[in-house]
Design a protein around this motif. Structure first.
Motif, PDB file in Angstrom:
ATOM      1  N   LYS A   1       0.821  -1.196   0.000  1.00  0.00           N
ATOM      2  CA  LYS A   1       0.000   0.000   0.000  1.00  0.00           C
ATOM      3  C   LYS A   1       0.860   1.253   0.000  1.00  0.00           C
ATOM      4  CE  LYS A   1      -4.537   0.686   1.971  1.00  0.00           C
ATOM      5  NZ  LYS A   1      -5.327   0.663   3.184  1.00  0.00           N
ATOM      6  N   LEU A   2       0.406   2.235  -0.723  1.00  0.00           N
ATOM      7  CA  LEU A   2       1.101   3.520  -0.782  1.00  0.00           C
ATOM      8  C   LEU A   2       0.107   4.603  -0.402  1.00  0.00           C
ATOM      9  CD1 LEU A   2       3.789   4.901  -1.681  1.00  0.00           C
ATOM     10  CD2 LEU A   2       2.772   5.101  -3.928  1.00  0.00           C
ATOM     11  N   ILE A   3       0.470   5.404   0.604  1.00  0.00           N
ATOM     12  CA  ILE A   3      -0.434   6.465   1.029  1.00  0.00           C
ATOM     13  C   ILE A   3       0.277   7.803   0.904  1.00  0.00           C
ATOM     14  CG2 ILE A   3      -1.662   7.450   3.000  1.00  0.00           C
ATOM     15  CD1 ILE A   3      -2.124   4.552   3.939  1.00  0.00           C
ATOM     16  N   LEU A   4      -0.361   8.741   0.247  1.00  0.00           N
ATOM     17  CA  LEU A   4       0.220  10.063   0.069  1.00  0.00           C
ATOM     18  C   LEU A   4      -0.576  11.072   0.869  1.00  0.00           C
ATOM     19  CD1 LEU A   4       0.556   9.972  -3.808  1.00  0.00           C
ATOM     20  CD2 LEU A   4       2.159   9.133  -2.111  1.00  0.00           C
TER      21      LEU A   4
ATOM     22  N   GLN B   1      -1.909   0.493  -6.529  1.00  0.00           N
ATOM     23  CA  GLN B   1      -1.564   0.315  -7.939  1.00  0.00           C
ATOM     24  C   GLN B   1      -0.155   0.800  -8.257  1.00  0.00           C
ATOM     25  OE1 GLN B   1      -3.667  -1.197 -10.239  1.00  0.00           O
ATOM     26  NE2 GLN B   1      -4.835  -1.644  -8.385  1.00  0.00           N
ATOM     27  N   LEU B   2       0.549   0.001  -9.011  1.00  0.00           N
ATOM     28  CA  LEU B   2       1.918   0.339  -9.389  1.00  0.00           C
ATOM     29  C   LEU B   2       1.977   1.573 -10.291  1.00  0.00           C
ATOM     30  CD1 LEU B   2       4.764  -0.828  -8.955  1.00  0.00           C
ATOM     31  CD2 LEU B   2       4.530  -2.012 -11.118  1.00  0.00           C
TER      32      LEU B   2
ATOM     33  N   ASN C   1       5.819  -4.009  -4.384  1.00  0.00           N
ATOM     34  CA  ASN C   1       4.712  -4.870  -3.965  1.00  0.00           C
ATOM     35  C   ASN C   1       3.344  -4.237  -4.236  1.00  0.00           C
ATOM     36  OD1 ASN C   1       3.690  -7.241  -3.021  1.00  0.00           O
ATOM     37  ND2 ASN C   1       3.655  -6.619  -0.887  1.00  0.00           N
ATOM     38  N   LEU C   2       3.260  -3.494  -5.321  1.00  0.00           N
ATOM     39  CA  LEU C   2       1.975  -2.910  -5.698  1.00  0.00           C
ATOM     40  C   LEU C   2       1.427  -3.674  -6.894  1.00  0.00           C
ATOM     41  CD1 LEU C   2       3.057   0.814  -5.439  1.00  0.00           C
ATOM     42  CD2 LEU C   2       1.579  -0.380  -3.850  1.00  0.00           C
TER      43      LEU C   2
END
Lengths: 76, 116
Positions: free
Chosen positions: A37-40, A55-56, B96-97
Motif C-alpha cells: 500500500k502507498l499512502i500520500l 496500484q503500481l 509490492n503494488l
C-alpha cells in the motif's frame, strides 16, 4: 479525513493548496511493503489531503507530483 | 533515536534504499518520506512566523522507518539530480503494488485518452 479516489482531483487539490500557502505545505509518502500500500498526504496543518493506492501505475504519478512540489519549493 | 545532523544527499539516498529494502525483509513497518520547505534555521522560531524574503529556501527531506530517522537538505542546484535518483529508488523499491489490470474500465479510459 477521507481519501481521494481520483488521482487528478488529488493532484489538483494539492497544487491549489500549495499555491495558497507555499511555506506551510508538506508532502508525505508512506509505503508499506507487507500491505502493498502507498499512502500520500499533502497538508498545510489546516487542510489535509490524502490519497491511498495499491496500484503500481500511481508511482509514476507520484514521481511527477513530487518533482513539481520539489521544484516549486526551491524556486519560491 | 532522534534525527541527527543532516546527511549529504548521496548518503541519504543510500540509506533510504536500505530502509525500503529492510522493510521487505524485516517486519510490517512502513517507510515514511516527508518533503517540506526549509530555510536553514537550527533554532525554533515564534509561532506563526513565515520565511523571510531573501532567505534561501531549500527542500528538507526526511525519512523514517520504524525508529530510524534520517534527513537531508536539497538545495535548488541539486534538485534535478536528486529527484532523478529518488525516482529511480521509488521505481526499483516500490515493487509490492498491483500491476494494472486490463479491465473494461481501463480500456475505456485509454481510448478516451488517445482521442483527446
Amino acid at each position: 479525513m477521507t481519501y481521494f479516489t481520483n488521482w487528478d482531483e488529488f493532484a489538483k487539490a494539492a497544487e491549489r493548496l500549495h499555491s495558497a500557502n507555499p511555506d506551510k505545505c508538506r508532502f508525505v509518502t508512506k509505503y508499506n511493503h507487507t500491505a502493498g500500500k502507498l499512502i500520500l498526504k499533502f497538508t498545510d496543518d489546516v487542510v489535509c489531503l490524502q490519497y491511498s493506492t495499491t496500484q503500481l501505475q500511481d508511482v509514476k504519478k507520484l514521481e511527477k507530483l513530487s518533482s513539481t512540489f520539489l521544484r516549486q519549493v526551491v524556486t519560491q | 533515536m532522534s534525527v541527527e545532523q543532516h546527511l549529504s544527499n548521496d548518503v541519504f539516498l543510500q540509506k533510504l534504499t536500505g530502509f525500503y529494502r529492510d522493510s521487505k525483509i524485516r517486519g510490517a513497518k512502513s517507510v515514511y518520506v516527508t518533503m517540506k520547505p526549509y530555510d536553514g534555521r537550527t533554532k525554533a522560531v515564534a509561532k506563526g512566523s513565515e520565511f523571510k524574503d531573501g532567505d534561501e529556501v531549500s527542500c528538507l527531506f526526511r525519512a523514517k522507518w520504524g525508529s530510524r530517522k534520517i534527513a537531508t537538505e536539497v538545495t535548488a542546484k541539486e534538485v534535478n539530480k536528486f529527484h532523478t535518483q529518488y525516482s529511480a529508488i521509488l521505481v526499483s523499491q516500490l515493487v509490492n503494488l498491483e500491476k494494472r489490470k486490463k479491465t473494461e474500465e481501463n480500456k475505456k479510459a485509454a481510448a478516451t485518452q488517445q482521442k483527446s
